[in-house]
Every structure is written in structure tokens, then in C-alpha cells.
Design a protein around this motif. Sequence first.
Motif, PDB file in Angstrom:
ATOM      1  N   ASP A  59     -30.995  55.503  18.515  1.00 16.04           N
ATOM      2  CA  ASP A  59     -30.523  54.850  16.903  1.00 16.04           C
ATOM      3  C   ASP A  59     -32.027  54.400  16.264  1.00 16.04           C
ATOM      4  OD1 ASP A  59     -28.147  55.188  17.177  1.00 16.04           O
ATOM      5  OD2 ASP A  59     -27.839  53.361  18.275  1.00 16.04           O
ATOM      6  N   SER A  60     -33.106  53.882  16.821  1.00 15.71           N
ATOM      7  CA  SER A  60     -34.218  53.444  16.499  1.00 15.71           C
ATOM      8  C   SER A  60     -35.016  54.632  15.780  1.00 15.71           C
ATOM      9  CB  SER A  60     -35.082  52.817  17.659  1.00 15.71           C
ATOM     10  OG  SER A  60     -34.516  51.611  17.884  1.00 15.71           O
TER      11      SER A  60
ATOM     12  N   LYS B  64     -36.061  55.318  11.999  1.00 13.31           N
ATOM     13  CA  LYS B  64     -37.535  55.825  11.969  1.00 13.31           C
ATOM     14  C   LYS B  64     -37.773  57.015  11.094  1.00 13.31           C
ATOM     15  CE  LYS B  64     -41.901  56.949  14.284  1.00 13.31           C
ATOM     16  NZ  LYS B  64     -42.558  57.136  15.559  1.00 13.31           N
ATOM     17  N   ASN B  65     -37.032  58.062  11.384  1.00 12.14           N
ATOM     18  CA  ASN B  65     -36.733  59.235  10.664  1.00 12.14           C
ATOM     19  C   ASN B  65     -36.256  59.015   9.185  1.00 12.14           C
ATOM     20  OD1 ASN B  65     -37.703  60.841  12.733  1.00 12.14           O
ATOM     21  ND2 ASN B  65     -35.628  61.235  13.527  1.00 12.14           N
ATOM     22  N   GLU B  66     -35.211  58.127   8.987  1.00 11.76           N
ATOM     23  CA  GLU B  66     -34.722  57.727   7.738  1.00 11.76           C
ATOM     24  C   GLU B  66     -36.112  57.050   6.741  1.00 11.76           C
ATOM     25  OE1 GLU B  66     -31.315  55.225   8.057  1.00 11.76           O
ATOM     26  OE2 GLU B  66     -30.127  57.153   8.738  1.00 11.76           O
TER      27      GLU B  66
ATOM     28  N   GLN C  91     -39.170  57.404   7.235  1.00 15.34           N
ATOM     29  CA  GLN C  91     -40.163  58.341   6.972  1.00 15.34           C
ATOM     30  C   GLN C  91     -39.727  59.282   5.817  1.00 15.34           C
ATOM     31  OE1 GLN C  91     -41.116  60.941  10.094  1.00 15.34           O
ATOM     32  NE2 GLN C  91     -42.807  62.336   9.088  1.00 15.34           N
ATOM     33  N   LEU C  92     -38.316  59.649   5.909  1.00 19.88           N
ATOM     34  CA  LEU C  92     -37.878  60.439   4.559  1.00 19.88           C
ATOM     35  C   LEU C  92     -38.072  59.658   3.268  1.00 19.88           C
ATOM     36  CD1 LEU C  92     -34.509  61.874   6.297  1.00 19.88           C
ATOM     37  CD2 LEU C  92     -36.906  63.158   5.525  1.00 19.88           C
ATOM     38  N   SER C  93     -37.704  58.201   3.411  1.00 18.11           N
ATOM     39  CA  SER C  93     -37.784  57.285   2.283  1.00 18.11           C
ATOM     40  C   SER C  93     -39.402  57.131   1.816  1.00 18.11           C
ATOM     41  CB  SER C  93     -37.240  55.840   2.596  1.00 18.11           C
ATOM     42  OG  SER C  93     -37.368  54.991   1.618  1.00 18.11           O
ATOM     43  N   ASP C  94     -40.191  57.198   2.766  1.00 16.27           N
ATOM     44  CA  ASP C  94     -41.642  56.931   2.415  1.00 16.27           C
ATOM     45  C   ASP C  94     -42.247  58.133   1.663  1.00 16.27           C
ATOM     46  OD1 ASP C  94     -41.813  54.419   3.371  1.00 16.27           O
ATOM     47  OD2 ASP C  94     -42.586  55.257   5.342  1.00 16.27           O
ATOM     48  N   ASN C  95     -41.631  59.404   2.501  1.00 20.62           N
ATOM     49  CA  ASN C  95     -42.013  60.674   1.697  1.00 20.62           C
ATOM     50  C   ASN C  95     -41.456  61.014   0.203  1.00 20.62           C
ATOM     51  OD1 ASN C  95     -43.354  61.362   4.133  1.00 20.62           O
ATOM     52  ND2 ASN C  95     -41.388  62.705   4.787  1.00 20.62           N
ATOM     53  N   SER C  96     -40.233  60.254   0.094  1.00 19.87           N
ATOM     54  CA  SER C  96     -39.684  60.435  -1.496  1.00 19.87           C
ATOM     55  C   SER C  96     -40.415  59.445  -2.393  1.00 19.87           C
ATOM     56  CB  SER C  96     -38.108  59.837  -1.287  1.00 19.87           C
ATOM     57  OG  SER C  96     -37.608  59.707  -2.522  1.00 19.87           O
ATOM     58  N   LYS C  97     -40.845  58.189  -1.610  1.00 18.59           N
ATOM     59  CA  LYS C  97     -41.544  57.217  -2.562  1.00 18.59           C
ATOM     60  C   LYS C  97     -43.137  57.930  -2.920  1.00 18.59           C
ATOM     61  CE  LYS C  97     -43.597  52.616  -2.348  1.00 18.59           C
ATOM     62  NZ  LYS C  97     -43.815  51.297  -1.459  1.00 18.59           N
ATOM     63  N   ASN C  98     -43.518  58.795  -1.794  1.00 25.70           N
ATOM     64  CA  ASN C  98     -44.779  58.902  -2.148  1.00 25.70           C
ATOM     65  C   ASN C  98     -44.843  60.526  -3.107  1.00 25.70           C
ATOM     66  OD1 ASN C  98     -46.298  57.767  -0.213  1.00 25.70           O
ATOM     67  ND2 ASN C  98     -46.048  59.029   1.511  1.00 25.70           N
ATOM     68  N   LYS C  99     -43.686  61.026  -3.150  1.00 21.00           N
ATOM     69  CA  LYS C  99     -43.687  62.153  -4.209  1.00 21.00           C
ATOM     70  C   LYS C  99     -43.265  61.570  -5.569  1.00 21.00           C
ATOM     71  CE  LYS C  99     -41.473  65.648  -1.172  1.00 21.00           C
ATOM     72  NZ  LYS C  99     -40.346  66.419  -0.618  1.00 21.00           N
TER      73      LYS C  99
END
Length: 253
Positions: A67-68, A72-74, A76-84
Amino acid sequence: MRRRKKEKHEEELNESWLLPYSDLMTLLLALFIVLFSISSVDAEKFQALSKVFNEIFTGGTGVMDYDSLEQKNEKQLSDNSKNKKEEKGAEKQHQEEKKLENIQEKINHFITAKGLGNDLQTSLTSEGLLVTIKDSVLFDSGDATVRKKDVSLAKEISELLVIDPPHSVIISGHTDNVPIQNSHYSSNWELSVMRAVNFMKIILENDKLDPRLFSAKGFGEFQPIASNNSNAGKAKNRRVEVLILPNSDEASE
């Protein structure tokens, strides 16, 4: 008779082993089928699946750990979206800066052609493109009305502000620190505001400009760009500024 029955019973007992043997053969056949099917599975997927099961059963990673990991993957995806989004915003900001540079080049060409290098200057700031106009180019000392001989210059400047797409523009008036002494204006603040407003009125006579994008401010003596301890410094402080803002609507798309 008794011996025959005994022999018959022994034959039945001797054949009883066939049933478990048959079951064993069935199990072995099923095992071979499973092993064969596993051998045809993609090796990488099999190793990954094996690793997951091994970690779970050996206590390396439990359900809560996964679950953790999912959280963490979610993240990371959110951070990647923010970076884009940030990269896209930075790219649009860069494009807008290039547009302002092109506008600056156009205004500088006008200044050179008119021989106004000592009276008009441009600079790119963190706020936008700033055009600085000495007050002596437009006004008499202590007055806020644009001189008739300089109205044509103001109208030419208005043509330089016709930009596609349109940009917001702030016109501000500034003075030196010498107190105003006449019956028309009670303070340098009032003088600076009226100079900005009167100059803006002439600018907006150009019907190609949108009045909703223009505003006027007066700062009096409180935003000097030079020392007021010399006449040269005071002359620099007496000015009208035209600030062309970056196109924030485009940048935020």
C-alpha cells in the motif's frame, strides 16, 4: 471351499494398490502440465512474480508495505505531472520574454530614428518591458498637461503599444523631491498622478488600443532612480514610465 475363498480374498487385496497408483500418476501428470505451462511464461514476468511472492512469504514486504509502495508511486506520478507543468510554464515564460525583446527592439529602432536616445530608454525588468520618458520631453516644469508640440510624439508612442496579442500597460508618473509650489497641484504626488493620467489619455486616443488594459499611477518623489542631491539626478527622477507587462493569460494556459 475355505481355501478358495481365502485365495479370492488375497487377489482382491493384491489389486488394491492400483487405485493409489492411479491417483499418483494423475498428480504427476498434473504437475508436469503445470511445469510445462510455467516454462512457457515470459521469463522476466515470472521472475518478477516470483520475487513478489518470495518477499511476501518471507516477510520482506507485506500488504501494508505494498500500500505504501502504491502511495509512493502515486506521489511520483503527481511529482512528474507537476514537473511537466512547471517545464511547460517555464517554456511559455521564455516565449513571452522573447516577445518582449522583439517589442523592445522595435521601440529602440523608433528611438534611434527619432534621435531620442537621450530622452527615451528601454529596459527589460522582472516586471516586464519598461520605457522611461524624461518629463522634459512632454511637460513644462511643474505642469501636468502634455505640450501641444509633443502630442504628436505621444501618439507615435501609442502606435508602438499596438501589440498582437495585446498586453496590459501601466503608466506611472515620478518627480524629484523638490516640493511643488503652484496653485494647480498641492503635492508632487498629485503632479505625478495627473501627468500619468494626461499622457495616458492621449495614448488611448488610438482606437487600436483597449482601454481596459491600461492603468495610471503616481509615485511622486518616492521611487527615485538617482540621487536628488544633484540637478542631473533630479532630472532623471522626473519621468514618465510605460511598463508593458508579460501576457499572463498566455503564460497560464
